[in-house]
Design a protein around this motif. Structure first.
Motif, mmCIF file in Angstrom:
data_model
loop_
_atom_site.group_PDB
_atom_site.id
_atom_site.type_symbol
_atom_site.label_atom_id
_atom_site.label_comp_id
_atom_site.label_asym_id
_atom_site.label_seq_id
_atom_site.Cartn_x
_atom_site.Cartn_y
_atom_site.Cartn_z
ATOM 1 N N GLN A 1 0.832 -1.198 0.000
ATOM 2 C CA GLN A 1 0.000 0.000 0.000
ATOM 3 C C GLN A 1 0.866 1.247 0.000
ATOM 4 O OE1 GLN A 1 -0.569 2.337 2.766
ATOM 5 N NE2 GLN A 1 -2.113 3.522 1.655
ATOM 6 N N VAL A 2 0.646 2.100 -0.985
ATOM 7 C CA VAL A 2 1.287 3.415 -1.058
ATOM 8 C C VAL A 2 0.204 4.403 -1.470
ATOM 9 C CG1 VAL A 2 3.050 4.850 -2.143
ATOM 10 C CG2 VAL A 2 3.507 2.410 -1.743
ATOM 11 N N PRO A 3 -0.132 5.380 -0.643
ATOM 12 C CA PRO A 3 -1.238 6.278 -0.977
ATOM 13 C C PRO A 3 -0.967 7.084 -2.244
ATOM 14 C CG PRO A 3 -0.017 7.117 0.906
ATOM 15 C CD PRO A 3 0.513 5.740 0.636
ATOM 16 N N HIS A 4 -2.028 7.372 -2.969
ATOM 17 C CA HIS A 4 -1.893 8.062 -4.244
ATOM 18 C C HIS A 4 -1.224 9.420 -4.109
ATOM 19 C CE1 HIS A 4 -3.716 10.403 -7.748
ATOM 20 N NE2 HIS A 4 -2.854 9.569 -8.281
ATOM 21 N N VAL A 5 -1.397 10.073 -2.972
ATOM 22 C CA VAL A 5 -0.807 11.395 -2.794
ATOM 23 C C VAL A 5 0.706 11.357 -2.966
ATOM 24 C CG1 VAL A 5 -0.605 11.186 -0.277
ATOM 25 C CG2 VAL A 5 -0.790 13.457 -1.329
ATOM 26 N N LYS A 6 1.333 10.245 -2.626
ATOM 27 C CA LYS A 6 2.779 10.132 -2.779
ATOM 28 C C LYS A 6 3.170 10.087 -4.260
ATOM 29 C CE LYS A 6 3.930 8.087 1.691
ATOM 30 N NZ LYS A 6 4.750 9.249 2.113
ATOM 31 N N PHE A 7 2.284 9.520 -5.087
ATOM 32 C CA PHE A 7 2.570 9.517 -6.520
ATOM 33 C C PHE A 7 2.370 10.906 -7.125
ATOM 34 C CE2 PHE A 7 2.098 5.014 -5.743
ATOM 35 C CZ PHE A 7 3.081 4.479 -6.561
ATOM 36 N N ILE A 8 1.446 11.651 -6.572
ATOM 37 C CA ILE A 8 1.283 13.038 -7.016
ATOM 38 C C ILE A 8 2.556 13.822 -6.727
ATOM 39 C CG2 ILE A 8 -0.008 15.166 -6.656
ATOM 40 C CD1 ILE A 8 -2.463 13.460 -6.049
ATOM 41 N N GLN A 9 3.128 13.606 -5.544
ATOM 42 C CA GLN A 9 4.389 14.265 -5.184
ATOM 43 C C GLN A 9 5.529 13.757 -6.066
ATOM 44 O OE1 GLN A 9 4.533 13.114 -1.083
ATOM 45 N NE2 GLN A 9 3.051 14.670 -0.404
ATOM 46 N N GLY B 1 0.892 4.784 -14.727
ATOM 47 C CA GLY B 1 1.558 5.517 -15.789
ATOM 48 C C GLY B 1 2.925 6.027 -15.357
ATOM 49 N N LEU B 2 3.030 6.538 -14.127
ATOM 50 C CA LEU B 2 4.312 7.022 -13.627
ATOM 51 C C LEU B 2 5.311 5.882 -13.491
ATOM 52 C CD1 LEU B 2 3.153 9.553 -10.864
ATOM 53 C CD2 LEU B 2 3.928 10.061 -13.200
ATOM 54 N N LEU B 3 4.841 4.727 -13.012
ATOM 55 C CA LEU B 3 5.737 3.579 -12.864
ATOM 56 C C LEU B 3 6.188 3.052 -14.220
ATOM 57 C CD1 LEU B 3 3.914 1.707 -9.950
ATOM 58 C CD2 LEU B 3 6.039 3.025 -9.811
ATOM 59 N N THR B 4 5.277 3.044 -15.190
ATOM 60 C CA THR B 4 5.642 2.624 -16.544
ATOM 61 C C THR B 4 6.688 3.564 -17.134
ATOM 62 O OG1 THR B 4 3.444 1.664 -16.900
ATOM 63 C CG2 THR B 4 4.746 2.155 -18.856
ATOM 64 N N ASP B 5 6.481 4.854 -16.954
ATOM 65 C CA ASP B 5 7.451 5.839 -17.451
ATOM 66 C C ASP B 5 8.813 5.665 -16.790
ATOM 67 O OD1 ASP B 5 5.476 6.900 -19.037
ATOM 68 O OD2 ASP B 5 5.034 8.595 -17.707
ATOM 69 N N ALA B 6 8.810 5.125 -15.564
ATOM 70 C CA ALA B 6 10.070 4.901 -14.854
ATOM 71 C C ALA B 6 10.732 3.585 -15.240
ATOM 72 C CB ALA B 6 9.825 4.938 -13.347
ATOM 73 N N GLY B 7 10.121 2.862 -16.172
ATOM 74 C CA GLY B 7 10.720 1.640 -16.686
ATOM 75 C C GLY B 7 10.269 0.362 -16.011
ATOM 76 N N LEU B 8 9.254 0.442 -15.163
ATOM 77 C CA LEU B 8 8.756 -0.749 -14.478
ATOM 78 C C LEU B 8 7.615 -1.392 -15.263
ATOM 79 C CD1 LEU B 8 8.737 0.537 -10.791
ATOM 80 C CD2 LEU B 8 10.471 -0.852 -11.918
ATOM 81 N N ASP B 9 7.458 -2.688 -15.073
ATOM 82 C CA ASP B 9 6.352 -3.423 -15.698
ATOM 83 C C ASP B 9 5.120 -3.241 -14.822
ATOM 84 O OD1 ASP B 9 4.618 -5.141 -16.931
ATOM 85 O OD2 ASP B 9 5.801 -6.966 -16.585
ATOM 86 N N ALA B 10 4.368 -2.177 -15.069
ATOM 87 C CA ALA B 10 3.207 -1.832 -14.246
ATOM 88 C C ALA B 10 1.967 -1.732 -15.103
ATOM 89 C CB ALA B 10 3.446 -0.512 -13.511
ATOM 90 N N ARG B 11 0.832 -2.186 -14.555
ATOM 91 C CA ARG B 11 -0.451 -2.135 -15.257
ATOM 92 C C ARG B 11 -1.518 -1.657 -14.292
ATOM 93 N NH1 ARG B 11 0.939 -7.573 -17.412
ATOM 94 N NH2 ARG B 11 3.077 -7.314 -18.122
ATOM 95 N N ASN B 12 -2.547 -1.088 -14.810
ATOM 96 C CA ASN B 12 -3.672 -0.607 -14.018
ATOM 97 C C ASN B 12 -4.778 -1.651 -13.989
ATOM 98 O OD1 ASN B 12 -5.406 1.247 -12.637
ATOM 99 N ND2 ASN B 12 -6.398 1.712 -14.589
ATOM 100 N N LEU B 13 -5.393 -1.859 -12.818
ATOM 101 C CA LEU B 13 -6.582 -2.714 -12.759
ATOM 102 C C LEU B 13 -7.770 -1.908 -13.265
ATOM 103 C CD1 LEU B 13 -8.083 -5.309 -11.989
ATOM 104 C CD2 LEU B 13 -8.379 -4.345 -9.696
#
Length: 386
Positions: free
Chosen positions: A54-62, A95-107
């Motif tokens: 769990q990582v709150p969305h606000v941290k991704f905004i930052q 989207g941010l994780l994908t841009d950072a080069g990680l294999d990330a997908r949205n549910l």
């Protein structure tokens, strides 16, 4: 895993059904939940090979400003499936994780869509057709039994009433009975919704009347049979989880409701609370020892719930024979006092909103579809042990 794209083509996504297959198949992955901590702790996607984070969305905004989104997840297994309530905040984080080069997908659709998933699998080697329906978000199991041109649903969920009817129709059958094995405390029952949308007769164990049942339903007595397209359903009273708890036998299958699961036994405190739990546990012990275990070892148990600790049978369903469970579950080989101490020792939290759900299932409280869907979200927690 097949991957889809969001409408703008920028964020890969997976459907709830695809996520379920990954989790059920034991594939190593991370489910990153960007909801608030209390929402995550109350209910989240998990599994034997899942790393739940769990990582709150606000941290991704930052992190969008600082450019360090990858640092938020650390060294977790990929792929990473990002989830939120409705799929919007998680799309941003993915989207941010994908841009950072990680294999990330949205549910896609978020946890709301996850809760709306119902997966059907046929149980093998039974007369006619029996479909086990799996709601992965809660571990609830329900059933459609088709014999000739008649069908019955067992422990249906209100949110999926139309699905049972459509599946029966597809197989050339009309639903004759909508049966609950007991007054459920973890989900809103679908027997009235199925009956209202078809010619089905709602059926509940006769002792549900003593709990204050406030709507018309056919009372089902111990050992009573219901004819179904040339076959029979037979009621078997198995009190303990609740006073009216009744299993339903169908030619080599035993729909045990919440009395016996593949990995545990029922909790005894949802009807009379902590004060009545010891007596209920003793009734459960006698039900299992004197009524359920005397069935032939080959009879297959088809429960109303499962947890991540449950193993699927060869046909992909959550079923197991009486013989397998007798050998597997220590609780079935205990003395009565030992059994009572065992089931009372480590019970999980009671299901979310269980008192309102019971009142609704007794017909003493009315909820619209949106309210009914909302109050039953979360794990079922109907087993005795974690």
């Amino acid at each position: 895993m097949s991957v889809h794209s969001e409408s703008d083509g920028s964020v890969p996504s997976v459907s709830p059904a695809e996520l379920h297959e990954l989790v059920a198949g034991g594939e190593s992955l991370t489910v990153l939940d960007v909801r608030d901590r209390d929402e995550f702790e109350a209910w989240h996607v998990d599994g034997p090979a899942v790393t739940a984070r769990q990582v709150p969305h606000v941290k991704f905004i930052q992190a969008e400003v600082t450019g360090d989104a990858a640092d938020l997840v650390g060294d977790v297994p990929e792929p990473i499936v990002v989830v939120c309530g409705e799929g919007e905040a998680s799309a941003h984080a993915a989207g941010l994780l994908t841009d950072a080069g990680l294999d990330a997908r949205n549910l896609a659709g978020g946890m709301d869509a996850w809760a709306d998933l119902l997966v059907g699998r046929e149980i093998s080697d039974v007369p006619g057709t029996v479909i086990q329906y799996d709601r992965p978000s809660s571990g609830c199991l329900s059933y459609l039994v088709v014999s000739g041109d008649e069908a019955a649903v067992v422990d249906p969920l209100r949110a999926f009433a139309d699905r049972y009817i459509a599946d029966a129709t597809e197989r050339g059958a009309d639903i004759t009975y909508a049966i609950d094995t007991h007054v459920h405390a973890d989900h809103v029952s679908g027997i009235r919704a199925v009956a209202e949308a078809s010619d089905a007769e709602p059926v509940l164990p006769e002792l549900a009347r003593e709990r204050g049942l406030a709507f018309d339903a056919r009372p089902l007595a111990d050992r009573e049979t219901l004819d179904l397209g040339g076959e029979r359903l037979r009621a078997v009273h198995t009190p303990g989880h609740t006073s009216e708890m009744t299993a339903v036998e169908y030619d080599g299958l035993l729909f045990t409701g919440d009395g016996l699961f593949l990995e545990s036994v029922a909790r005894p405190d949802l009807e009379d609370g902590d004060e009545g739990a010891p007596d209920a546990a003793r009734r459960l012990y006698r039900s299992l020892q004197e009524t359920v275990l005397p069935f032939p070892d080959s009879v297959r148990v088809a429960p109303a719930h499962y947890s991540e600790a449950a193993d699927r049978a060869e046909d992909g369903t959550y079923t197991a024979s009486i013989g397998e469970l007798a050998a597997r579950l220590d609780a079935l080989d205990m003395r009565e006092d030992e059994f009572v101490e065992y089931v009372l020792a480590d019970m999980p939290p009671r299901p979310n909103n269980y008192e309102r759900i019971i009142e609704t299932n007794l017909g003493r409280e009315s909820l619209d579809d949106a309210e009914a869907f909302e109050i039953e979200l979360g794990p079922n927690n109907c087993a005795a042990t974690r």
